[in-house]
Design an enzyme around this catalytic site. Structure first.
Site, short mmCIF file in Angstrom:
data_model
loop_
_atom_site.label_atom_id
_atom_site.label_comp_id
_atom_site.label_asym_id
_atom_site.label_seq_id
_atom_site.Cartn_x
_atom_site.Cartn_y
_atom_site.Cartn_z
N GLU A 320 0.82 -1.22 0.00
CA GLU A 320 0.00 0.00 0.00
C GLU A 320 0.85 1.26 0.00
O GLU A 320 0.65 2.16 0.82
CB GLU A 320 -0.97 -0.04 1.20
CG GLU A 320 -1.92 -1.21 1.10
CD GLU A 320 -2.91 -1.26 2.26
OE1 GLU A 320 -2.49 -1.00 3.41
OE2 GLU A 320 -4.09 -1.56 2.00
N1 IFG Z 1 -4.32 -4.04 4.49
C1 IFG Z 1 -3.06 -3.57 5.08
C2 IFG Z 1 -2.85 -3.87 6.54
C3 IFG Z 1 -4.14 -3.81 7.37
C4 IFG Z 1 -5.19 -4.69 6.70
C5 IFG Z 1 -6.42 -4.80 7.58
C6 IFG Z 1 -1.95 -5.54 4.12
C7 IFG Z 1 -0.71 -6.15 3.53
C8 IFG Z 1 -5.51 -4.11 5.35
N2 IFG Z 1 -1.94 -4.20 4.34
O1 IFG Z 1 -2.90 -6.24 4.40
O2 IFG Z 1 -1.93 -2.93 7.09
O3 IFG Z 1 -4.59 -2.49 7.53
O4 IFG Z 1 -7.26 -5.85 7.15
#
Ligand code: IFG
Length: 505
Positions: A320
């Site tokens: 992200e």
């Molecule tokens: N995606 C984010 C996490 C977390 C997650 C919560 C990944 C690799 C959503 N990154 O999953 O930091 O916020 O479900």
């Protein structure tokens, strides 16, 4: 004294055999029983320090409920009947790094493994072959017996793990160590600690002390947060190692870095420290990839965490990174993976890192796109953590108070009924390193919250990682899981009594 053969005892012994999780590879029972007695000796290989430690671990886990002496002794000379033996002697090397063979006859129990990890996993099977009461902290009335059998067992995948997010909310060393004991009970061998994120920096870095001092001072919701000193981290690593579990630390970069940016103005392109973040949005922060100090920061941090981590893997996050410029993101990933390799470590990253040119030693973690395919195309191995199957922060169902729902509800059935080999269309199965179940902690504050979301689903992931697909089916698993309810209760686990499972009392 001839022990009378009691058919109900044999039936009870067999039912325990049928409830082992993860399901063993090969099981042959012969209908008899082996009776544990007060002074049943536990023999270990003479001169094997690990063998003795594992023998003591077995004794320590059988003594509270039985009240038996169970002496741990070096095997020498002719051994008496009515004994337990843990040994590497004569073990089949084909069982691999973690496999074991368990042979129980009416007068002896012999656990053989070519490596100590196999003995340790075999001990978990022995624990599960006793009635659930064996996990009681107080003496229970016996008798204590095991079914006569032969088990040959070994894992399908070498990476069988859980990720705990200690950044959104912080969890004490003791909480992590209780989780480690539970991972060990289900033969898991990796604990990925998500140590840094926007809301918190949880590991002391001596060359950048404000990361923990300032970056560790809050958490989601504005609570006090916290951090592990380097001594705390070494304690967690050592405890995990004693359970044959490898800790994989994650320093999430170049995104998910607001806590670092709040700790050091110079890490910000603006030269002004960011405000602490106590919300739960993602994708808004990035290290300043224009500045050379950022790469010094990354090298210093990864250098210190590498020195504290005996395992070969260091997770660099990479997820992200919407606030990082794409070409600079690629340059950063390539630079960081190379500097890790120069210090003898292998980089692990969320699958977005596949946008960069990966070293063949770099490992990608699949979570929510087909970038894992690009990683495999580059020769990388991939850990499977599909968000819509393995993200334990997803609610079980509409009634779950804790957790999120962006990847959909994941009840016990949905968490279990998938196979990494068929999870991503066209993915080359020889690049599957294994399975890992992440537990993000935006909505979790206590160990009880963690246990509620992790159990019983984690038990299913343990089986997906260890057992052959051919021995897995939902109806059979559900009934075996039901028999683990009393064990989880006795181990003081705050598990979700899912209505999908006919829990035994
Ligand atoms: N995606 C984010 C996490 C977390 C997650 C919560 C990944 C690799 C959503 N990154 O999953 O930091 O916020 O479900």
């Amino acid at each position: 004294m001839k022990t009378s053969f009691d058919p109900t005892q044999a039936a009870q012994a067999l039912s325990n055999l049928q409830n082992i999780i993860p399901a063993p590879a090969e099981v042959h029972s012969s209908g008899g029983i082996f009776k544990l007695a007060d002074h049943t000796p536990i023999y270990v290989d003479p001169g094997s320090a690990e063998g003795k430690i594992i023998g003591m671990y077995l004794a320590d886990h059988l003594k509270p409920a039985t009240g038996y002496a169970l002496p741990v002794l070096p095997a020498a000379g002719t051994l008496p009947p009515g004994r337990i033996t843990l040994t590497a002697a004569g073990a089949d090397l084909g069982l691999g790094a973690e496999g074991y063979e368990l042979v129980i006859t009416t007068d002896s129990l012999t656990l053989r493994a070519p490596h100590a990890a196999g003995l340790f996993h075999g001990v978990q099977t022995i624990r599960q072959l006793f009635p659930a009461g064996i996990e009681s902290p107080a003496v229970q009335s016996g008798p204590w017996f095991l079914p006569t059998l032969t088990i040959r067992d070994y894992p399908r995948y070498e990476w069988r793990g859980m990720m705990l997010d200690v950044a959104r909310h912080f969890f004490a060393v003791a909480d992590v160590e209780k989780l480690i004991d539970l991972l060990a009970y289900y033969k898991m061998d990796r604990l990925h600690l998500h140590l840094t994120d926007d809301q918190g920096w949880r590991i002391e870095i001596k060359s950048w002390p404000d990361l923990a001092r300032i970056g560790g001072a809050t958490e989601v919701g504005g609570g006090p947060g916290g951090y592990y000193t380097q001594e705390d981290y070494k304690e967690i690593v050592a405890y995990a190692q004693s359970r044959y579990i490898m800790v994989v630390p994650e320093i999430d970069m170049p995104g998910h870095v607001n806590a670092a940016l709040a700790s050091y103005p110079e890490l910000n392109c603006s030269g002004v420290a960011a405000e602490p973040h106590t919300g739960i949005d993602v994708g808004f922060s990035s290290l300043c990839l224009d500045k050379e100090i950022t790469y010094q920061f990354a090298d210093d941090v990864l250098g210190e965490i590498s020195a504290l981590t005996p395992g070969p893997y260091i997770h660099i996050g990479g997820d992200e990174a919407a606030a990082s410029k794409p070409d600079q993101y690629i340059g950063f990933i390539q630079r960081v993976q190379a500097s890790l390799r120069s210090s003898g470590k292998q980089a692990v990253g969320w699958e977005e890192i596949a946008k960069a040119k990966l070293l063949t030693t770099t490992i990608a973690q699949h979570w929510n796109s087909d970038l894992a395919l690009q990683a495999a195309d580059q020769g990388a191995e991939v850990i499977f953590s599909p968000a819509d199957r393995a993200y334990m922060d997803m609610k079980y169902d509409e009634s779950t108070q804790l957790g999120l729902i962006w990847a959909g509800y994941i009840n016990v059935n949905r968490g279990y009924t998938w196979d990494p080999a068929t999870n991503l269309n066209g993915f080359p199965i020889n690049h599957i390193l294994g399975v890992e179940a992440p537990l993000w902690s935006e909505t979790l504050q206590t160990l009880q919250d963690v246990e509620y979301m992790a159990f019983p689903r984690l038990i299913g992931y343990a089986e997906i990682g260890w057992s052959q697909q051919t021995v897995r089916d939902w109806n059979g698993y559900r009934d075996r899981l039901a028999a683990h309810g009393p064990r989880l209760t006795l181990m003081n686990v705050n598990f979700f009594h899912s209505p999908e499972v006919p829990w035994k009392e």
